[in-house]
Structure formats: C-alpha cells, structure tokens
Design an enzyme around this catalytic site. Structure first.
Site, PDB file in Angstrom:
ATOM      1  N   ASP A  48       0.877  -1.175   0.000  1.00 49.58           N
ATOM      2  CA  ASP A  48       0.000   0.000   0.000  1.00 49.58           C
ATOM      3  C   ASP A  48       0.912   1.223   0.000  1.00 49.58           C
ATOM      4  OD1 ASP A  48      -2.210   1.825   0.468  1.00 49.58           O
ATOM      5  OD2 ASP A  48      -3.294   0.157   1.366  1.00 49.58           O
TER       6      ASP A  48
ATOM      7  N   HIS B 183      -3.666   3.221  -4.470  1.00 50.41           N
ATOM      8  CA  HIS B 183      -2.875   2.868  -3.275  1.00 50.41           C
ATOM      9  C   HIS B 183      -1.476   2.416  -3.676  1.00 50.41           C
ATOM     10  CE1 HIS B 183      -5.874   3.100   0.053  1.00 50.41           C
ATOM     11  NE2 HIS B 183      -6.712   3.067  -0.961  1.00 50.41           N
TER      12      HIS B 183
ATOM     13  N   GLU C 184     -10.518   2.737  -4.349  1.00 52.72           N
ATOM     14  CA  GLU C 184     -10.189   4.146  -4.141  1.00 52.72           C
ATOM     15  C   GLU C 184      -9.209   4.741  -5.153  1.00 52.72           C
ATOM     16  OE1 GLU C 184     -11.034   4.883   0.505  1.00 52.72           O
ATOM     17  OE2 GLU C 184      -9.175   3.793   0.149  1.00 52.72           O
TER      18      GLU C 184
END
Ligand code: ACM
Ligand code: ZN
Length: 500
Positions: free
Chosen positions: A162, A241, A299
């Site tokens: 991440d 990410h 996201e």
C-alpha cells in the site's frame, strides 16, 4: 491422544473449575450433554479414537444435507468418561474437532461429557491485516493465525502493499523493498501528511522504521497456516494505493508533470505497467498456493487518467468511454492473466465500476449494497462492511486512539450476511465474512490485538455458527471466558461490553 491432552492441560491451563453447558466459540450446530463429567487429568489418561470415514460421518448426520465443503470440515465428537471419539470425513474435520477440545480444555478444568455434531455455515471466515502502514512481522502473524485456528477461521487476507510501504520480497524488482519498506518515523500519521505519502529511507538506514517479508518468511507463515487449515490470500494493490510503487518506479505513473496531481495511481495506459504487475504477480503466485489473489482495486481517483495521453490513447483504442471503463479494462485484463495461471481474483467493491470482471469475487466494504449487486450478477461475495467489520474503528470512544465509527462487540456480533436482498438460490454466492484491521493509527502489537479481540470472536461465530445458534447474551458470557483465557496466553483483549 494422551500426549495431546496432557499438552493441552499444561499449555492452556484450566480457568474455570465449574463445568459450563458449553463455553465454545463458535457455538456448535448440535451439542448434547451426556451423563457425568471428566477432569482434564482423567481425560489425559484416556485414549482418543479417530475415524476418518465419509460414510461413518454421513451415518451420524442422519440425513442432514451438507455441501461437499461443509462435509470436509464437519465432525462428530463424543467426550465421555472413557475418552474422546472423533468421526470426520476428512483431516480438516478432525482438526476442527481437536480445536473444539482444545477450547473446552482451555476454559474449564472439568469437562461436561457431551456429544457434538458440527459444521460451518460459510466457507470463508477471514481476518485481514494491513501490514503496510505498520509492520508487525512473522511471529505476530503466527500468533494471530493460532487464535484464528482456535476460532475455526480459515482465511488470512494479507494486505502486503500500500502507499506506506511494499512489504514482500520481489526478486525481479528489489527496489520495491529496498526503497519503500523503511521510513524515518514509526507512527504512520507522523509520516503521512495531508494524505500524501512522506519520505522513505533506504534499507539499512540506521534507526529506520519498517520491514518486509522475505520469501523464507512467507514460506514459514504458509506452512504454519497450512497446518491450521488456513489459506493465506495475498493482496497486491492496483491501480490505486500505489504511492510506494511509484516512488520506486516513477515511470509507472501517468505521462504528466510529476506523474499527475494524484500521487497514488498507476498508469493503465502504459504497457510497462502491465509488464510490471504481471512479473510481480508471477512471483506472488509462486510464493502463495492460494486459489485466490486479491488485486485491490479500491479508491483509485482516476483524475490523472483523464489528462494522461497514454490513458486517453488506451481508452480510444479499446473503445472505453469513461475512466471507470479504463479501470474495468485493467481489472479484466489482470483477471485473464490470473486465470492463465490457475488463479481467481478478489477485489474491493469498486471493481464493480465500469463492469465486473467475469469471474471476480467482490469484497463488499462500503456497506452491503455492492455485495448484493454482485450476488445478483452471479458473483461470489465476501462481506466486510465498514459499519460492522472495520476493526480499526473504535469499540468505545474512551479507548486508546479512537477513530471512525463506534463498532462495539455487540454491533459486530449483530451482522447477518444473508439479508432479504439475497434469494435462496443465490445464497451460495455469499462466501462468508471477514474482519479488516487497517493500521493507520495502530502501531504496536498490543494495540493491534486490542482492536482484533474480542471482536474477531464475534466474526468467527457469524462465519461458522448457524443463525439459530447465535444468541448475544450467551455469546457475551462465552466471550468473557475466552477473553480471560486469551489474556493468560499473552493476547491483549479489549473488555467485552459488560466489563467496559
Ligand atoms: C478500503 O477500505 N479502502 C478497502
Ligand atoms: Zn496514464
């Protein structure tokens, strides 16, 4: 068996001299009390008879219909004054019978004689650990796997990469761990400012915080998990990410000044992005035998893609009308690659945007709606809804570093995965449930465990036990008993509700 029970008595020590009806978590399907009770000492001198025979188990099921995967995990257990008898169709069932015995022997010193017939409600009973924001390492992971096994949980979702660091060795790209697995500040929020990643430091920098799993570490974790019938599912995030990936390989960002305004996304317009991801995945596939690979998908802001000439060229060439379509193109392409190597993909629920990859399993996290949509479209779903199963959220506003919503034990326990939106015919698409421990504010091992326990006990029961066996008040009593035992074993456990 002698050795096993003596070891149990010594290692897990009695906590409660009074026999209870059952202190088991998860609650078994059928539990019937037999006359008498037996002390651990006495039991240690008796034998254990194990029979692995699908036919013998079916006889004890007396016509109850189980799916094949349930039969594999099912067991019949008789605990009598003369010892223990186990019947199962598979080694896995024997393992779960022994976990039941282990839990009984851990909580009580005198066991009520009983017969148990038991099998799981869902095939997927998981925990996710975010090792990117704060890195705990191999022994911490093994300790949690041990508790998962006791709770009959069987999937460990390993969030390995991440923005704040890449945490698994990749031989083709040593820069990933050399450059991004370490940072000057230990606490994530001191490192990350304004949602933009902070500086990394090179491996070997004195005083640096971080770490990563070598291939040997992963092999050790996998064999530990395998002995406990736990499948380890690695997650390699894409296309968002990915701040750390871009830090190591800036050329994988969009063709814009500084790679574009959003610092997290890879460029799906460039072939080199796919070459990179495929090489990484090949090594991940070699490392992890799991049927699944989790490819993230959450996201991604996609703003860069609207401006990037490579992304725009890709969209034109592929006839894609939106950046959501571009994300879908990427996920579908990664799914084809995974299939070519005998793997199936799981993604966060944003992978629904722009059209779901044909065989993808959806991890429904925003709530349950995305999961319900995926089920209606014929896809498998794992429920990890934020309001119930985000274990970074606080259990009590007064707790250490509370963040997010209030998610106390009773709330976690109350989640029901099969809602009105799931037809009986589609129910098999609900694979199960998972608790997610994100670690933005969770730096220390004790804090991580405090967030996990006792809430993971509740997730385990929802994943394994039949709905009619669930009972909040009885569960709370059992959670208290198990919390005391777990503390004795060195786990940090937040007080269940009535003790807060
Ligand atoms: C997520 O919480 N971004 C899956
Ligand atoms: Zn691009």
């Amino acid at each position: 068996m002698k050795r096993i029970l003596i070891a149990l008595a010594l290692a897990f020590g009695p906590m409660n001299a009074q026999p209870q009806p059952t202190n088991l978590i998860p609650a078994p399907v059928e539990y019937s009390v037999r006359p008498g009770s037996v002390s651990l000492d006495k039991l240690a001198g008796q034998g254990e008879k194990v029979r692995i025979s699908p036919k013998a188990l079916l006889r004890r099921l007396e016509g109850r219909k189980l799916a094949d995967w349930q039969l594999k995990s099912a067991y019949w257990l008789e605990l009598g004054k003369k010892g223990v008898k186990i019947v199962a169709a598979d080694e896995e069932g024997v393992f779960y019978a022994r976990q039941t015995l282990k839990m009984m022997a851990s909580v009580d010193s005198t066991l009520t004689c009983c017969t148990i017939l038991d099998w799981p409600r869902f095939p997927y009973r998981g925990v996710m650990l975010d090792e990117s924001r704060h890195f705990q390492g191999k022994s911490f992971v093994m300790k949690q796997l041990e508790m998962m096994a006791l709770l009959k949980m069987n999937r460990f979702h390993f969030h390995l990469v991440d923005n704040p660091g890449w945490r698994v060795q990749i031989d083709a790209y040593p820069r990933l761990t050399k450059l991004t697995a370490w940072r000057p500040q230990a606490f994530f929020w001191d490192w990350e400012k304004n949602e933009i990643g902070g500086p990394f430091v090179e491996e070997g920098t004195p005083g640096a915080y971080g770490g990563y799993y070598t291939k040997q570490d992963i092999a050790d974790i996998l064999s530990f998990a395998d002995e406990r019938h736990i499948e380890v599912i690695p997650e390699i995030e894409m296309p968002g990410h990915n701040y750390e990936t871009r830090y190591a390989f800036p050329e994988l960002a969009c063709s814009l000044p500084g790679g574009g305004k959003d610092p997290w996304e890879l460029c799906p317009g460039k072939e080199s992005t796919f070459e990179f991801l495929e090489k990484v995945l090949l090594e991940i596939f070699d490392m992890f035998p799991s049927q699944y690979i989790h490819i993230g998908g959450d996201e991604a802001r996609k703003n860069n893609w609207k401006l990037c000439p490579d992304c725009q060229a890709r969209m034109k060439a592929e006839g894609l009308e939106s950046v959501e379509g571009l994300q879908s193109y990427m996920i579908k392409r990664m799914e084809r690659f995974a299939h070519e190597h005998g793997k199936r993909i799981i993604g966060w629920d944003e992978i629904l945007q722009g059209g779901l990859a044909p065989d993808a399993t959806v991890m429904s996290w925003h709530g349950i709606e995305a999961g319900l949509q995926a089920v209606r479209e014929g896809h498998d779903v794992i429920f990890t809804p934020t309001h119930y199963y985000y274990l970074d959220y606080h259990q009590d506003p007064a707790q250490f570093r509370p963040v997010g919503r209030h998610v106390p034990l009773e709330k976690v326990y109350s989640f029901e995965p099969i809602t009105e939106g799931v037809s009986e015919a589609d129910a098999h698409h609900v694979l199960g449930v998972q608790g997610n421990l994100w670690t933005e504010h969770v730096q220390d091992a004790w804090h991580a465990e405090m967030m996990l326990y006792p809430r993971v006990f509740a997730i385990a029961e929802t994943g394994w036990s039949q709905t009619e066996r669930k009972d909040w008040h009885d569960f709370e009593r059992r959670a208290l008993a198990l919390s005391n035992v777990a503390r004795k074993w060195g786990y940090t456990v937040y007080p269940p509700l009535s003790q807060q």
